[in-house]
Design an enzyme around this catalytic site. Structure first.
Site, mmCIF file in Angstrom:
data_model
loop_
_atom_site.group_PDB
_atom_site.id
_atom_site.type_symbol
_atom_site.label_atom_id
_atom_site.label_comp_id
_atom_site.label_asym_id
_atom_site.label_seq_id
_atom_site.Cartn_x
_atom_site.Cartn_y
_atom_site.Cartn_z
ATOM 1 N N LYS A 1 128.453 46.749 -23.239
ATOM 2 C CA LYS A 1 129.381 46.771 -24.399
ATOM 3 C C LYS A 1 130.652 46.013 -23.787
ATOM 4 O O LYS A 1 131.064 45.867 -22.773
ATOM 5 C CB LYS A 1 129.866 48.254 -24.407
ATOM 6 C CG LYS A 1 130.782 48.674 -25.718
ATOM 7 C CD LYS A 1 131.057 50.277 -25.839
ATOM 8 C CE LYS A 1 132.176 50.603 -26.866
ATOM 9 N NZ LYS A 1 132.194 52.164 -26.634
ATOM 10 N N SER B 1 131.764 54.143 -31.465
ATOM 11 C CA SER B 1 132.227 52.717 -31.224
ATOM 12 C C SER B 1 131.192 51.829 -30.681
ATOM 13 O O SER B 1 131.343 50.680 -30.687
ATOM 14 C CB SER B 1 133.389 52.812 -30.399
ATOM 15 O OG SER B 1 133.301 53.129 -29.013
ATOM 16 N N SER C 1 131.118 58.271 -28.846
ATOM 17 C CA SER C 1 130.955 56.724 -28.810
ATOM 18 C C SER C 1 129.433 56.136 -28.430
ATOM 19 O O SER C 1 129.153 55.096 -28.762
ATOM 20 C CB SER C 1 131.909 55.920 -28.460
ATOM 21 O OG SER C 1 133.030 55.858 -29.122
#
Lengths: 485, 482
Positions: free
Chosen positions: A76, A151, A175
């Site tokens: 990420k 997210s 997330s």
């Protein structure tokens, strides 16, 4: 090849069925052909990946390989990777090249995993739909008109579309788990403190925790185990010994006590999700587990408490982005105030600004006690609720998200409705508990996630239950069809 | 109207740790700008603070030395504000649970300094220093040096217990001595290792309620502190007596003009939005550590002063002056240890000639040109009458200038004192022979002429005759044949 799990790829590499360079090229090609549509990757590090793959092949030949050696992964874009652009999907860091690597990144580098690139996300991990990215929204491979969740939406979409076999994610209020649910992948965030936060760009420090999004509990266990452990660079990382995970998931569900809180099935839960989750619970029951009602009387306060604590910490954590030392700086500032005001207004997107403003407000003199202190008190009550529940049960289960993936743009104008998407996940984050989301079927063609919550440091119990479930079901092997697939 | 002055002080003492409070960067003073700033000090995205335990130990030592309560679970908080030399946009400090609470120290007060007064401490807490903004060096720009960012500070806050600038300075000198005795701060005010802000207000004598205060910033010498407080008090009186009100604000002292001026044109109440730093765990201090540190407490200034008075027989004044500075006091002890049993002589020399020479060259006793051993060599020559006290001062000057040991200088300059009684008697007889008139007058009862003969004898001896022997022999010989 992309249909193989990480464990299968690992065995194939060991057996010499293919090389790491071959599988790395294969996945890079898939990213090349699908990323324009899905927008799952912000940065693809092809050259670095092929170098790592070649080194991994050497290591495999020498017989010093780890199970993850040569396995393509993604990070990420919130994790710093030395010499690689690390943006947090923000204009503020659009051209920021990290001068060091996060501890998690170092650990995965050390075992010889091959990083293909950095995945898209909501800006600074703030969002539940991956629409808050300065690089544009990520699309859900199950239906490209829908969001992948957030997210960690880029990581989830990339794994769901098999652009990469497994990826890191981070979870502050859901997330990792919510995008895993919305993309039919397996996501786990461990106990707060299990994984070092060093090098993970902070959103809300008391909640942030890295995790994994993969195709199965077994794959996730392998990667998670590698990421865990105390780190002298993170004072909040736990010194609790790390359990072996990936070879330790066998066993059976007989006698497992599963708590099912009413509050997880109250108003707001869609019928389709409810049906799949109940069916999944029945599977557990049929395998010998016992379902027990548990009560979490303060959980309904988790969303408001979370949206005080997280913005408060965020407002302070993001103060360092001031245009002085790194990141976006406005053109021709008139004076210091102008430099601050314009650099920050231009560099941050609307959701980030909203949370900074909210956080600044709740910490202000005269409001601190009414908001921040009270939220911390609620946080302790929620934790106490869970502790009480875990005196009666081994795990708690319910839906990960109240709905399946929703259409792009549906909630962008309504932050409160967006925040309510986190209703089942944020309480767990406030309590710092380990939790996973595993696929438990489809509703109208879209994946539904089962939320499995464990007591502190019981990652193995969580993953083991998920793995047992995946031994008797095939929901985790379902793959999207059509455009995004 | 008669006014009562109320002063409270905030001291920032830089703790003498080798590395910074939350990073491994060096704390050495004076390095090239930004060469001692790591990613943590620069506040890069993703980095985290890790507490330097040494800073905690130093804070506990201070707390024990002032009889304070050590908070066994203290908390770091973030003080949020924007400034370019504050890299993270917040300073890690302590707010609600400081590591040291309460405590007190005693100062001497009154015209004769014979009374004592207890000054209470509110708290002492750990925090990180900010960087330095350099406004002068760059045309139209401000330079930022982050070497200082993250240096550990102990902020020591007093109650508003002081009633004059003199008391404030006495308090500061006490704290200044204390932190050096404890070895937790080098006390260097020029380099900013020991800084002070003063909160000053006045109120009509007898009134309980405090007046509006102003805060004086960055007072970097004891002399300036005293002058700044006095000039600020005068300003308060002028403002109030002319019917106006004091505005609560931060003011800078300008030593050149001897006046204070407002630092900001408008005073905005800063809201620092303190909250517990989620990157750091509460600091838990075990009883065992407190006990261990208590054992390690060195002899403190007050105890040392009492010992000097009671055991070494020094005057209260000498004892105080010596113990006010640990390094002077340490020098004194080393000197005494070498020469033995000459405490008063040693004290006089350390307070007198040595301190004067050190001050003139801006040196600390550890940097002295004349070591305790070397000075002991000189004092030994006074004790054995090789040189007189006044000759010794000349010898000391030569030693200070690097001309060798006391004996080297005495020999080279031929300063060896005449202490042979026969030689002195011969000189006296010569002088008596050369001044028959005065001799007659003396013997007729003009005692005052004794001094005349002493002077003449010393003159004849080139100043090298032992004065005590001269006195004694002169008395005998002058009276002998009368």
């Amino acid at each position: 090849m992309h249909r193989l799990s990480v464990l299968e790829l690992s065995r194939g590499l060991a057996a010499g069925d293919f090389s790491s360079v071959e599988i790395t090229r294969h996945f890079l090609d898939r990213i090349g052909s699908s990323n324009d549509l899905l927008n799952a990757f912000i940065t693809v590090t092809e050259e670095r990946a092929l170098e790592q793959a070649a080194a991994a092949d050497q290591r495999i030949k020498q017989g010093t390989a780890h199970a993850l050696t040569g396995i393509p992964i993604a990070h990420k874009d919130i994790l710093c990777v030395d010499g690689v652009r690390t943006t947090c999907a923000s204009k503020m860091l659009e051209s920021f090249v990290a001068p060091y690597s996060a501890t998690v990144v170092e650990k995965l580098d050390q075992v010889g995993a091959v990083m293909l690139g950095k995945t898209n996300m909501d800006e600074f991990a703030m969002g539940s739909s991956n629409e808050n990215s300065c690089f544009g929204p990520v699309r859900n491979p199950w239906d490209v008109s829908r969001v992948p969740g957030g997210s960690s939406g880029g990581s989830a979409a990339a794994v769901a579309a098999r652009l990469v076999p497994i990826s890191t994610g981070t979870d502050t209020g859901g997330s990792v788990r919510q995008p895993a649910a919305l993309t039919g992948t397996t996501g786990i965030k461990p106990t707060y403190g299990r994984i070092s936060r060093y090098g993970m760009i902070a959103f809300a420090s008391s909640l942030d925790q890295a995790g994994v999004i993969g195709q199965s509990a077994a794959d996730a266990a392998l990667m998670l185990e590698t990421m865990c452990g105390f780190d002298t660079k993170d004072s909040t990382s736990s010194q609790q010994p790390v359990e072996a995970l990936h070879n330790e998931l066998e066993g059976d569900l007989k006698g497992l006590r599963i708590g099912v809180p009413d509050v997880f099935f109250a108003e707001g839960l869609s019928d389709g999700v409810k049906a799949q989750v109940e069916a999944a619970l029945n599977v557990f029951e049929s395998q010998g587990a016992t379902l027990l009602q548990v009560s979490l009387p303060h959980l309904h306060l988790s969303v408001p408490a979370y949206y005080v604590v997280a913005p408060a910490e965020c407002s302070s954590n993001l103060s360092r982005f001031d245009g002085v030392r790194f990141g976006h700086r406005c053109d021709n500032p008139k004076d210091l105030d102008d430099l601050y005001r314009r650099s920050r207004s231009e560099g941050f997107g609307p959701e980030v600004l909203r949370r900074i403003l909210t956080g600044t407000f709740v910490l202000s003199a005269g409001y601190y006690d009414a908001y921040y202190k009270k939220a911390q008190r609620v946080r302790r009550l929620i934790n106490a609720d869970f502790q009480q529940a875990f005196e009666q049960v081994d795990l708690i289960m319910g839906p990960t998200s109240p709905t399946t993936a929703f259409p792009l743009g549906e909630k962008t104008d309504d932050p409160v409705s967006m925040y309510l998407n986190d209703i089942y996940t944020v309480g767990v984050s406030l309590a710092g508990l380990p939790a996973a989301s595993i696929p438990c079927g489809l509703s109208e063609g879209l994946p539904v996630g089962l939320h499995i919550i464990g007591d502190h440091f019981c990652e193995r119990k969580v993953l083991s239950a998920g793995h047992q479930f995946q031994q008797v079901t095939d929901f985790h092997t379902l793959r999207p069809e059509g455009e995004g697939a | 109207m008669s006014w009562e002055i109320v002063i409270g002080l905030e001291v920032h003492a830089q703790l003498a740790t080798r590395s910074k409070i939350f990073s491994g960067s060096s704390t050495t003073y004076g390095a090239e700008p930004n060469t001692q700033a790591s990613l943590v000090d620069l506040g890069f995205p993703g980095v985290l603070p890790v507490l330097n335990e040494e800073a905690v130990r130093m804070a506990v030592l201070f707390g024990l030395a002032v009889n304070a309560t050590i908070d066994q679970r203290s908390i770091f908080a973030r003080k949020n504000y924007f400034y370019p030399d504050l890299p993270k946009g917040y300073q890690i400090s302590q707010f609600e649970s400081p590591i040291v609470a309460g405590g007190e120290i005693t100062i001497d007060v009154g015209e004769d300094q014979k009374q004592t007064k207890t000054i209470h401490l509110t708290r002492a807490h750990l925090e990180e220093d900010a960087g330095k903004s350099m406004h002068e060096e760059f045309d139209k720009h401000t330079g930022i040096d982050l070497n200082r960012a993250g240096i550990p500070l102990l902020e020591i806050v007093s109650e508003p217990d002081m009633r004059s600038a003199r008391e404030a300075v006495a308090y500061l000198k006490k704290i200044h001595a204390l932190v050096q005795y404890l070895g937790i701060c080098d006390g260097n005010m020029q380099e900013g290792s020991f800084r002070c802000d003063a909160n000053v207000s006045i109120r009509p004598s007898g009134q309980k309620e405090l007046g509006t205060r102003t805060e004086l910033k960055n007072l970097n010498s004891f002399r300036f502190i005293e002058r700044a407080i006095n000039v600020e008090v005068e300003r308060h009186i002028d403002v109030i007596e002319s019917g106006n009100a004091i505005i609560q604000q931060t003011r800078l002292y300008d030593p050149d003009k001897n006046q204070t001026r407002a630092m900001r044109s408008k005073e905005e109440a800063n809201d620092y939005r303190y909250f517990p730093d989620p990157d750091l765990l509460p600091v838990v201090i075990e009883d065992a550590l407190i006990e261990q540190l208590r054992q390690q407490l060195p002899e403190l200034p007050d105890a040392r002063r009492t010992r000097y008075e009671n055991e070494l027989g020094l005057s209260s004044y000498d004892a105080e002056v010596l113990t006010n500075s640990k390094s002077h006091s340490d020098y004194f002890e080393a000197l005494c240890a070498t020469i033995g049993d000459q405490t008063k002589l040693c004290a006089n020399w350390v307070i007198g000639e040595l301190s004067a020479a050190l001050n003139k060259d801006g040196l600390d006793p550890q940097q002295s040109n004349v070591s305790p051993d070397a000075l002991a060599g000189l004092l030994a020559r006074i004790v054995d009458n090789t040189v007189s006290g006044s000759m010794a001062k000349d010898v000391f000057v030569a030693m200070w200038q690097g001309e060798g040991s006391a004996d080297d200088v005495i020999d080279a300059k031929g300063l060896r004192q005449i202490s042979d009684p026969e030689a002195i008697a011969t000189l006296i007889k010569q002088v008596m022979g050369n001044h028959p008139d005065q001799l007659g007058q003396y013997r007729d009862g003009k005692d005052k002429l004794f001094g005349f003969f002493v002077g003449k004898v010393m003159q004849a001896a080139g100043g090298k005759a032992n004065p005590a022997q001269v006195n004694q022999l002169l008395k005998t010989l002058l009276n002998e044949n009368s």
